[in-house]
Design an enzyme around this catalytic site. Structure first.
Site, PDB file in Angstrom:
ATOM      1  N   CYS A  25       0.859  -1.185   0.000  1.00 43.15           N
ATOM      2  CA  CYS A  25       0.000   0.000   0.000  1.00 43.15           C
ATOM      3  C   CYS A  25       0.896   1.235   0.000  1.00 43.15           C
ATOM      4  CB  CYS A  25      -0.906  -0.011   1.233  1.00 43.15           C
ATOM      5  SG  CYS A  25      -2.077   1.364   1.302  1.00 43.15           S
ATOM      6  N   ASP A 429       4.466   4.763 -40.309  1.00 42.40           N
ATOM      7  CA  ASP A 429       5.448   4.498 -41.351  1.00 42.40           C
ATOM      8  C   ASP A 429       4.830   3.472 -42.308  1.00 42.40           C
ATOM      9  OD1 ASP A 429       7.976   4.498 -42.663  1.00 42.40           O
ATOM     10  OD2 ASP A 429       8.428   2.595 -41.683  1.00 42.40           O
TER      11      ASP A 429
END
Length: 733
Positions: A25, A429
């Site tokens: 935590c 591309d």
């Protein structure tokens, strides 16, 4: 050992990785930072909450591992050094459940149940537990003793940390719970004190179990590769542990077995299921000379392969290592939640004190009003616990990253996952992204009396002597048409232009338009074909006569058009094709796939300019390329995505996100997955805050209840974890 070399900025420091049992935590992260980060000789702390690890960069002249472990222990936590082997170097080691805490939880519940039965029996009704009825405030010494025993089993894990928080002048959730339980006991509310302790301990146990499930999902990636492999030795086939196998040894893999290490096939044919690494749904045919990867699954044929590297250097190992590093790259939402929690907890403590003091001062102090508002303040302390809030984001990020890796998408951290979810423009591309990157014969045009089969037989016969991609394309095309290659003698390669050989006493040449011109052939028709189709033209001839022309093009991926369409459906405002290829070729591809705009004959710096232009117009831009010649543009984009990165270490290391396979349709899936992750994070944060706001309002108007408050907080903690773990079931469809 986990001591390893540092970069220049930390060159005089050593590093150790510590497994901290309680580190699940953000509260523990804060405690460790406050307790260690400012100490002399501690240069840097890195935390991986999902694996329960803390990396400490320290001056070994002032610190050693033993002193570091003692320092962690002084903060109320237990730790041990992580000892890693090559096989497990990047595997996530889940923290074991605290069996003692679980046993204490059971005992606490048992004593609480007996105490409740006794109190209800003595008071004549269950209403007494909640302050109703004639016997509401009458409780026997036996019941009180049982309640206190129940509380002691749970509080033993909370109280020591609360004391250390006081000594550090810091407020954490352990202190909040201790104050709330102590206050309830002082008020004589033993049932509620015991319920708060039990439910808080239950929430800790269940939360740790849920986080461990997420941790195990990471570890499962490393378990894809088997621990044993069959190795060929001088005496035959032996089973050997994979971490003992050396580079260059020969391994045997039978049908249905997993490949143990990376290597190159030396014998046998088989179809390999590469889905565990790339997410590809169709097995890939492998033959001698092809590369195989650890963790993939052999099909119906037995193969032998030569090991390349070791068990610690496989592609799977590198992927998991990068995922480990990705978990430490905190997403913006994680950073926001941590900053919020840092101010939230002390603010809530001050508010609780205000609730205890201000209302009685206004209405007048009396035993009844002081008791009522003191109780209300305790409820606020309980609901102030920030665990549901701080756990909501990291579990979602880890689940999202792990789900992506399972589907062949390597995301380098929560920042990249959140960024790709917000992308509004994509630069693509052409070569290797929208196209396969490999030339394919599309048309054979013959001249004179030459037939297709004759021309193809001669071309394949010559190209059998070459390893050039064009040669492979022509030979493959001949094999598909079942045309046997002609037998040539005196085959010679003509550097940069083509190849020639003799058959039946005649010299045949095959090569570029330039070679045809050098041979004295009329190349006007060849130039016309190239101009009209944009194809790469290879000429076949004899002396100065053209026999045939082969048109080759970079084949468009079947799914390229659907991928661009999916991007538009997802709301991506601009999809552009930017390529260094010829205008005619790029235009043809752009029209087929349906991009919004395109540019041809672009240099690497031109691609960077396109990225910057789109960023000014749309803020967040993704660049998709092959990770090599697109490197500068990938780096310039907000998120760089490398296509087909499985065989490219460069792409895996440099891109923000790597699509391990050549499947362009993973791009829209990735954006949708990022958005789903971001949506779950927002849902979790909203739920955690909403519950707290509701109880704050109820407390202010005088309708509080201690054990209902902790039950609500526990419930929302488990709910946000369960909500986040849904990402692990994400499908690519």
């Amino acid at each position: 050992m986990t001591h390893y070399p540092q970069d220049d900025s930390l060159s005089k420091f050593s590093t150790v990785s510590l497994q901290v049992a309680e580190l699940d935590c953000a509260e523990e992260v804060r405690v460790l930072k406050d307790g260690l980060a400012k100490k002399p000789g501690i240069e840097k702390l890195d935390f991986d909450v999902m694996r329960g690890r803390m990396d400490v960069h320290y001056d070994d002249q002032q610190w050693n591992v033993h002193r570091l472990l003692e320092a962690v222990s002084s903060l109320g936590m237990t730790a041990h050094e992580v000892i890693e082997t090559p096989q497990s170097e990047s595997a996530a080691e889940p923290v074991r459940h605290n069996n003692d805490r679980e046993r204490a939880l059971i005992r606490s519940g048992a004593f609480l149940l007996v105490a409740v039965v006794i109190q209800v029996w003595e008071s004549g009704g269950i209403g007494a537990l909640f302050g109703h009825g004639e016997g509401a405030h009458t409780i026997s010494v036996l019941a009180i003793l049982l309640y206190l025993i129940s509380i002691s089993f749970g509080i033993r894990w909370i109280f020591p940390k609360a004391v250390k928080a006081v000594l550090r002048f810091s407020a954490d959730m352990n202190l909040l719970m201790t104050v709330a339980v102590t206050g309830a006991i002082i008020l004589g509310e033993f049932f509620e004190a015991a319920m708060v302790t039990l439910l808080f301990t239950l929430s800790e146990v269940l939360e740790q179990r849920s986080v461990t499930k997420a941790r195990r999902s990471i570890q499962s990636l490393m378990s894809l590769a088997p621990d044993l492999a069959r190795v060929k030795t001088e005496t035959g086939i032996e089973e050997v542990a994979t971490d003992e196998i050396e580079n260059g040894q020969i391994c045997l893999v039978r049908p249905g077995e997993r490949i143990p290490l990376d290597g190159t096939v030396v014998q046998g044919l088989s179809a390999i299921d590469q889905a565990p690494i790339t997410g590809e749904s169709v097995p890939v045919e492998k033959e001698p000379g092809d590369t195989v990867y650890a963790g993939t699954i052999n099909g119906s044929g037995s193969i032998e392969f030569r090991v390349a590297g070791t068990s610690g250097s496989t592609l799977l190992n590198r992927i998991v290592r990068l995922i480990d590093q990705a978990y430490q790259r905190r997403a913006p939402s994680e950073q926001w939640v941590d900053q919020f929690a840092r101010y939230y907890t002390p603010t809530m403590m001050l508010l609780a004190v205000a609730v205890m003091v201000i209302p009685p001062t206004i209405v007048g102090w009396s035993a009844e009003s002081a008791t009522d508002w003191f109780y209300n303040g305790l409820v606020l302390l309980v609901i102030a616990c920030p665990c549901a809030l701080v756990i909501s984001t990291p579990v979602s990020i880890v689940s999202g990253l792990t789900a992506a890796a399972r589907h062949g998408v390597l995301v380098k951290g929560g920042l990249s996952l959140e960024t790709v979810a917000k992308v509004k423009a994509v630069v693509l591309d052409k070569t290797g992204t929208l196209t396969t990157g490999m030339p394919t014969v599309t048309t054979v045009q013959c001249f004179g009396d030459q037939t297709n089969d004759q021309a193809l037989a001669m071309a394949a016969g010559l190209q059998n002597h070459s390893t050039h991609p064009i040669a492979k394309a022509i030979v493959h095309y001949a094999n598909q048409d079942e045309v046997a290659p002609a037998e040539f003698a005196h085959v010679e390669e003509i550097p940069g232009r083509g190849i020639s050989g003799q058959i039946d006493g005649q010299r045949i040449w095959l090569g570029s338009t330039r070679l045809a011109a050098e041979q004295g052939a009329d190349i006007s028709e060849l130039e016309g074909i190239a101009a009209k189709t944009g194809a790469n033209v290879v000429a076949l001839g004899q002396d100065n006569q053209l026999l045939a022309a082969f048109q080759l093009q970079d084949e468009l991926r079947d799914t390229a058009g659907r991928a661009v369409e999916s991007l538009h459906r997802l709301g991506v405002a601009q999809v552009e094709l930017i390529s260094g290829d010829r205008t005619s070729v790029v235009k043809d591809v752009a029209e087929k796939v349906g991009v919004d705009a395109w540019k041809a004959e672009q240099l690497p710096e031109d691609k960077i300019e396109a990225v910057l232009r789109l960023r000014n117009e749309h803020q967040l831009v993704a660049m998709v390329g092959d990770g090599i010649n697109d490197g500068p543009a990938l780096a310039a984009a907000d998120v760089g995505i490398a296509m087909g990165a499985m065989g490219s270490d460069t792409a895996i290391e440099t891109a923000d996100i790597a699509l391990m396979s050549d499947e362009i349709e993973k791009l829209p899936w990735l954006i949708a997955h990022g958005r789903r992750t971001l949506s779950l994070i927002r849902q979790n944060i909203f739920a955690a805050l909403a519950i707290k706001v509701i109880f704050i309002i109820l407390t202010m108007i005088g309708y509080p209840n201690l054990w209902l408050a902790i039950l609500a907080d526990t419930g929302v903690s488990l709910a946000v974890i369960a909500n986040s773990l849904r990402l692990l079931r994400t499908k690519t469809s």
